[in-house]
Design an enzyme around this catalytic site. Structure first.
Site, PDB file in Angstrom:
ATOM      1  N   ASP A 172       0.851  -1.124   0.177  1.00  0.00           N
ATOM      2  CA  ASP A 172      -0.383   0.330   0.359  1.00  0.00           C
ATOM      3  C   ASP A 172       0.806   0.931   0.121  1.00  0.00           C
ATOM      4  O   ASP A 172       0.727   2.668  -0.809  1.00  0.00           O
ATOM      5  CB  ASP A 172      -0.366   0.323   1.124  1.00  0.00           C
ATOM      6  CG  ASP A 172      -2.130   1.101   1.009  1.00  0.00           C
ATOM      7  OD1 ASP A 172      -2.615   0.920   0.301  1.00  0.00           O
ATOM      8  OD2 ASP A 172      -2.438   1.885   2.463  1.00  0.00           O
TER       9      ASP A 172
ATOM     10  N   ARG B  42     -10.599  10.621 -11.498  1.00  0.00           N
ATOM     11  CA  ARG B  42      -9.876  11.094 -10.307  1.00  0.00           C
ATOM     12  C   ARG B  42      -9.292   9.609 -10.014  1.00  0.00           C
ATOM     13  O   ARG B  42      -9.130   9.259  -8.623  1.00  0.00           O
ATOM     14  CB  ARG B  42     -10.330  11.158  -9.955  1.00  0.00           C
ATOM     15  CG  ARG B  42     -10.914  12.728  -9.564  1.00  0.00           C
ATOM     16  CD  ARG B  42     -12.027  13.184  -8.586  1.00  0.00           C
ATOM     17  NE  ARG B  42     -12.543  12.208  -7.415  1.00  0.00           N
ATOM     18  CZ  ARG B  42     -13.077  12.140  -6.670  1.00  0.00           C
ATOM     19  NH1 ARG B  42     -13.191  13.142  -5.833  1.00  0.00           N
ATOM     20  NH2 ARG B  42     -13.444  11.341  -6.021  1.00  0.00           N
ATOM     21  N   LYS B  43      -9.633   8.119 -10.265  1.00  0.00           N
ATOM     22  CA  LYS B  43      -9.145   7.480 -10.217  1.00  0.00           C
ATOM     23  C   LYS B  43      -7.562   6.895 -10.324  1.00  0.00           C
ATOM     24  O   LYS B  43      -7.699   6.971 -12.311  1.00  0.00           O
ATOM     25  CB  LYS B  43     -10.111   5.964 -10.487  1.00  0.00           C
ATOM     26  CG  LYS B  43     -11.202   6.021 -10.102  1.00  0.00           C
ATOM     27  CD  LYS B  43     -12.202   4.867 -10.242  1.00  0.00           C
ATOM     28  CE  LYS B  43     -13.614   4.969  -9.721  1.00  0.00           C
ATOM     29  NZ  LYS B  43     -14.471   4.016  -9.931  1.00  0.00           N
TER      30      LYS B  43
END
Length: 129
Positions: free
Chosen positions: A63, A108-109
């Site tokens: 992450d 926005r992704k």
């Protein structure tokens, strides 16, 4: 709630005191290629099953690496979905290469992927999107 005073915050991965006890890593970003490589060596405080790195620690480094890559590509981001396939256990102290890249942008992704391999490249420990 009060805001934390400047200087009292710490990057999550660096929250463990003591060299070599937790996340030991170096990230190398190539923003032009939308790619990030991260060398990581999990320390003994990241143990799950005896002798093995906890899956949550693997998820954390994935992450963080993909988030850093996304930040370079699209600016400030948050994780909306993280999917990980754990393929082989990671012994504590093993040196790993996290190879992440931004695959595409849709509004926005930011869609990213990565592979977590042994430093020698012969074992695929995990892959994620």
């Amino acid at each position: 709630t009060e805001a934390t005073p400047a200087g009292d915050t710490r990057l999550f991965l660096r929250a463990i005191e003591g060299d070599g006890k937790g996340f030991e890593y170096a990230m190398f970003l190539n923003a032009a290629e939308r790619r990030l490589l991260c060398l990581v060596q999990p320390g003994p405080y990241l143990e799950g099953h005896p002798g093995l790195t906890h899956g949550g620690a693997i998820a954390t480094i994935i992450d963080s690496a993909l988030g850093t890559c996304a930040l370079a590509v699209a600016g400030p981001v948050v994780t909306a979905n993280l999917s990980i396939d754990y393929l082989a256990p990671v012994p504590l102290g093993a040196v790993l290469l996290v190879d992440g890249r931004a695959e595409r942008l849709e509004g926005r992704k930011v869609f990213l992927s990565c592979q977590v391999r042994s430093a020698e490249g012969d074992t695929l420990h995990a892959r994620a999107t």
